[in-house]
Motif scaffolding. Structure first.
Motif, PDB file in Angstrom:
ATOM      1  N   LYS A   1       1.831   1.986  -3.483  1.00  0.00           N
ATOM      2  CA  LYS A   1       0.695   2.506  -4.249  1.00  0.00           C
ATOM      3  C   LYS A   1       0.463   3.984  -3.932  1.00  0.00           C
ATOM      4  O   LYS A   1       0.179   4.788  -4.822  1.00  0.00           O
TER       5      LYS A   1
ATOM      6  N   ASP B   1       0.834  -1.207   0.000  1.00  0.00           N
ATOM      7  CA  ASP B   1       0.000   0.000   0.000  1.00  0.00           C
ATOM      8  C   ASP B   1       0.866   1.254   0.000  1.00  0.00           C
ATOM      9  O   ASP B   1       0.519   2.266  -0.613  1.00  0.00           O
TER      10      ASP B   1
ATOM     11  N   ASN C   1      -5.599  -2.073  -9.344  1.00  0.00           N
ATOM     12  CA  ASN C   1      -5.310  -3.426  -8.851  1.00  0.00           C
ATOM     13  C   ASN C   1      -5.674  -4.451  -9.918  1.00  0.00           C
ATOM     14  O   ASN C   1      -6.752  -4.375 -10.488  1.00  0.00           O
TER      15      ASN C   1
HETATM   16  C1  NAG Z   1      -6.498  -1.744  -4.372  1.00  0.00           C
HETATM   17  O1  NAG Z   1      -6.089  -2.566  -3.294  1.00  0.00           O
HETATM   18  C2  NAG Z   1      -5.861  -1.876  -2.072  1.00  0.00           C
HETATM   19  C3  NAG Z   1      -5.382  -2.904  -1.063  1.00  0.00           C
HETATM   20  O2  NAG Z   1      -4.075  -3.295  -1.367  1.00  0.00           O
HETATM   21  C4  NAG Z   1      -7.142  -1.201  -1.595  1.00  0.00           C
HETATM   22  O3  NAG Z   1      -6.890  -0.455  -0.424  1.00  0.00           O
HETATM   23  C5  NAG Z   1      -7.633  -0.261  -2.696  1.00  0.00           C
HETATM   24  O4  NAG Z   1      -8.877   0.294  -2.313  1.00  0.00           O
HETATM   25  C6  NAG Z   1      -7.792  -1.019  -4.016  1.00  0.00           C
HETATM   26  N1  NAG Z   1      -8.138  -0.064  -5.058  1.00  0.00           N
HETATM   27  C7  NAG Z   1      -9.153  -0.244  -5.902  1.00  0.00           C
HETATM   28  C8  NAG Z   1      -9.374   0.820  -6.897  1.00  0.00           C
HETATM   29  O5  NAG Z   1      -9.861  -1.233  -5.849  1.00  0.00           O
END
Ligand code: NAG
Ligand code: NAG
Length: 212
Positions: free
Chosen positions: A77, A74, A89
């Motif tokens: 990201k 995270d 993701n």
């Molecule tokens: C992507 O995954 C993260 C967890 O690693 C989550 O917090 C996030 O909301 C996700 N983003 C989307 C756009 O689904």
């Protein structure tokens, strides 16, 4: 005869309103073209950040999308978002080849760029690449990749016109088409088997002519 004129005005107004609505609906993606890269884990985080900076340094304002798999933290990201990347993701596409380099386990995931139908065109760049000058001329072609040893395409840099039909067709063939590398590059060479005979990209050729 004033009546017909009013009608035309009304119709024009309707058309204008509708096109505004259509634009509004697509607001999530600010442009129809994007730069895309893939990140499987935090090891290549720096590579993606440098790539992003190099794209912005060319003056490009196009979307930059990084497809991240489970292995990415995270923290990474957040950093990428702060750098201006749109973080998406994704789940990995399993590599069907038994004989392959060990680190090739997830590389078929790259085929997912063909499924990015929110965009008309994407320029895929490996996390190890940087952009040294504007490459937006590339966005005028339908499919484009580097030629390697003048007979194979190299999947490290590609321009792709996403298409659900093409993506689904690829997915139906991943288990049957051979891959000389044991990875996505070999697969794409089988899929685009006439690639070596395709036009060489020339930014001066009009778009219609350079379509492969
Ligand atoms: C992507 O995954 C993260 C967890 O690693 C989550 O917090 C996030 O909301 C996700 N983003 C989307 C756009 O689904
Ligand atoms: C391809 O894109 C569609 C539409 O966005 C999505 O529903 C589907 O899950 C995607 N397929 C894969 C294998 O990612």
């Amino acid at each position: 005869m004033k009546f017909p004129k009013l009608w035309i005005l009304f119709l024009l107004l309707l058309v204008t309103i509708q096109s505004k609505l259509a634009l509004g609906a697509k607001a999530q993606y600010s442009s129809k073209q994007a730069y895309v890269t893939l990140l499987y884990g935090d090891e290549f985080l720096l590579g993606v950040r440098v790539l992003g900076k190099s794209i912005r340094d060319t003056g490009s304002t196009k979307d930059m999308v990084v497809l991240v798999s489970d292995g990415v933290s995270d923290y990474a990201k957040k950093l990428l978002e702060a750098d201006g990347w749109i973080v998406e993701n994704i789940s990995l596409l399993v590599n069907p080849n038994q004989v392959r380099p060990k680190w090739f386990w997830g590389v078929y995931t790259k085929l997912k760029i063909f499924n990015m139908t929110n965009y008309k065109k994407v320029v895929y760049l490996d996390a190890g690449t940087i952009v040294v000058k504007s490459i937006e001329d590339l966005l005028n072609v339908k499919f484009c990749a580097n030629l390697k040893h003048s007979e194979r395409l190299n999947s490290g840099v590609m321009v792709v016109e996403p298409s659900e039909a093409v993506f689904n067709d690829m997915m139906s063939k991943v288990n049957t088409l051979p891959s000389y590398t044991g990875g996505d590059q070999g697969f794409l060479n089988s899929y685009y088997s006439d690639f070596p005979n395709a036009h060489v990209f020339d930014p001066n050729i009009p778009q219609e002519v350079s379509k492969v």
